[in-house]
Design an enzyme around this catalytic site. Structure first.
Site, mmCIF file in Angstrom:
data_model
loop_
_atom_site.group_PDB
_atom_site.id
_atom_site.type_symbol
_atom_site.label_atom_id
_atom_site.label_comp_id
_atom_site.label_asym_id
_atom_site.label_seq_id
_atom_site.Cartn_x
_atom_site.Cartn_y
_atom_site.Cartn_z
ATOM 1 N NE ARG A 1 -4.136 -1.936 2.014
ATOM 2 C CZ ARG A 1 -4.142 -3.062 2.719
ATOM 3 N NH1 ARG A 1 -3.178 -3.287 3.601
ATOM 4 N NH2 ARG A 1 -5.091 -3.946 2.547
ATOM 5 C CE LYS B 1 -1.745 12.993 -14.724
ATOM 6 N NZ LYS B 1 -2.155 13.307 -16.102
ATOM 7 C CD GLU C 1 5.151 16.046 -22.733
ATOM 8 O OE1 GLU C 1 4.702 17.069 -22.180
ATOM 9 O OE2 GLU C 1 4.439 15.069 -23.014
ATOM 10 C CE LYS D 1 3.929 16.894 -14.851
ATOM 11 N NZ LYS D 1 4.271 15.671 -15.622
ATOM 12 N NE ARG E 1 -0.874 16.349 -12.811
ATOM 13 C CZ ARG E 1 -0.157 15.603 -11.981
ATOM 14 N NH1 ARG E 1 -0.406 15.640 -10.682
ATOM 15 N NH2 ARG E 1 0.802 14.827 -12.434
ATOM 16 C CG ASN F 1 -3.845 15.866 -19.832
ATOM 17 O OD1 ASN F 1 -2.904 15.121 -19.636
ATOM 18 N ND2 ASN F 1 -4.846 16.003 -18.971
ATOM 19 C CG HIS G 1 -0.514 14.641 -23.620
ATOM 20 N ND1 HIS G 1 0.112 15.847 -23.828
ATOM 21 C CD2 HIS G 1 0.369 13.885 -22.910
ATOM 22 C CE1 HIS G 1 1.309 15.822 -23.264
ATOM 23 N NE2 HIS G 1 1.488 14.653 -22.712
ATOM 24 C CG HIS H 1 -2.575 9.479 -25.073
ATOM 25 N ND1 HIS H 1 -3.198 9.909 -23.923
ATOM 26 C CD2 HIS H 1 -1.248 9.570 -24.816
ATOM 27 C CE1 HIS H 1 -2.295 10.233 -23.022
ATOM 28 N NE2 HIS H 1 -1.109 10.041 -23.544
ATOM 29 C CG HIS I 1 4.657 10.501 -24.584
ATOM 30 N ND1 HIS I 1 3.296 10.300 -24.718
ATOM 31 C CD2 HIS I 1 4.801 11.562 -23.740
ATOM 32 C CE1 HIS I 1 2.643 11.190 -23.974
ATOM 33 N NE2 HIS I 1 3.531 11.967 -23.382
#
Length: 362
Positions: free
Chosen positions: A121, A143, A185, A227, A241, A245, A248, A252, A265
């Protein structure tokens, strides 16, 4: 050396950026209160270059470190490889204070972070990103995830590291393509948050591409500052936030339609950013000149501007499997100008399809 603070209350941590951070990493380990047993996750590209060097630094800080190497590439970011890492962690007797270090690019960081978030956990996690893309993107913000056959990063968590150490000397072994993918990026941060930074990239493109030290430290630190500012306001992506993206959604879809093989990516994001800029212009939100600036900088940084091997129908279908799609509505991040974006979920299908068609190469 530059230090960037990610302010998240009790989950706050520092990002250290510079050349040669051995002393800083060793001092951090000595003062962190970790258990002695630790695992260093790396891949078959980075491990032979830096694995033993980093293991020695961590052991000089008082840890007993086992290096675990996974095959390089996106295909390792999956549940079957994750299960092998869980098994190794159990065999090593890692406890809830045993740190897991991620030495490598985004795949290693995302996978090792996912293990750290879910093993017992949650155990301590430290990012040691070696690729430009990981340094400015996946290693910052917490993330962590693995992929599923039906979509990228669909199984994951928000889990902050205890620290991030970016030794830029490790970038010297990167292929030119890997440098370019990180620049995708970096361009994004200028578009979504800082027009002056975007102009800096335009004006210093040669120094940026050559990774001259002053330019490298500045562009990485500024990207991390942006960021960090966004993540500090919205850790769990409930509002601000989402602007991270930008590009993106289409990216994707491009990655999926090309099997995560043809484009990495950052390359897919570069194409997706031009697509998002195109949508913005078709909606009357920006001028065509803004789209041209985005496309020109993408091309200048030796990134693709169009995607081969895709169809509009498949890409359009794919965007509805994106994590940003809520109740069947795609949440697009769109431009209001260089340095400012907003989110919209009301983009007409025909405009999306037209912008996608314009991004497909022959």
């Amino acid at each position: 050396m530059r230090k960037v603070r990610v302010a998240l209350g009790e989950e706050s941590y520092d990002i250290l950026i510079g050349y040669g951070l051995e002393k800083e990493l060793q001092a951090f380990v000595q003062g962190a209160g970790f258990s002695k047993q630790a695992m260093l996750v790396t891949d078959s590209n980075v491990g032979p270059l830096y694995g033993e060097k980093v293991r020695a630094i961590l052991e000089a800080g008082g840890l007993h470190v086992t290096v675990v190497t996974i095959p390089a590439g996106e295909s390792s970011k999956c549940l079957s490889v994750a299960e092998k890492l869980y098994t190794r962690a159990i065999e090593l007797g890692l406890d809830r204070k045993s740190p897991i270090f991620a030495l490598g690019g985004g795949v290693v960081g995302d996978l090792a972070g996912f293990i750290a978030a879910t093993y017992m956990r949650g155990v301590p996690f430290v990012q040691l990103p070696t690729s430009l893309l990981a340094q400015v993107d996946s290693s910052v913000g917490g993330k962590v995830a693995v992929n599923h056959a039906l979509g990228k990063n669909l199984i994951g968590a928000f889990y902050q590291p205890k620290g991030v150490f970016m030794d830029l000397s490790m970038m010297e072994s990167l292929p030119k393509r890997e440098i370019a993918t990180g620049l995708g990026e970096i361009i994004k941060y200028g578009i979504i948050y800082d027009a002056d930074f975007f102009a800096y990239l335009e004006q210093h493109a040669d120094a940026v591409l050559a990774l001259e030290r002053e330019a490298a430290v500045h562009m990485i630190a500024r990207s991390c500052e942006i960021k960090a500012a966004v993540v500090s306001e919205d850790e769990k992506e409930s509002g601000l936030r989402r602007i991270l993206n930008f590009g993106h959604t289409m990216a994707h879809a491009i990655e999926k339609e090309t099997g995560y093989i043809r484009y990495n990516h950052g390359e897919a994001v570069a194409i997706g950013m031009i697509g998002a800029a195109d949508i913005s212009a078709r909606l009357g939100m920006i001028q065509e000149a803004d789209v041209a600036r985005v496309e020109a900088l993408v091309a200048r940084m030796q990134l693709p501007t169009k995607a081969e091997g895709c169809t509009v129908d498949a890409m359009y279908r794919d965007i509805f499997h994106d994590k940003k799609t809520i109740n069947g509505k795609v949440n697009w991040v769109l431009m209001q100008g260089i340095g400012k974006v907003t989110c919209r979920n009301d983009v007409p299908e025909d405009i999306v399809r037209e912008a996608m068609a314009a991004r497909i190469g022959k």
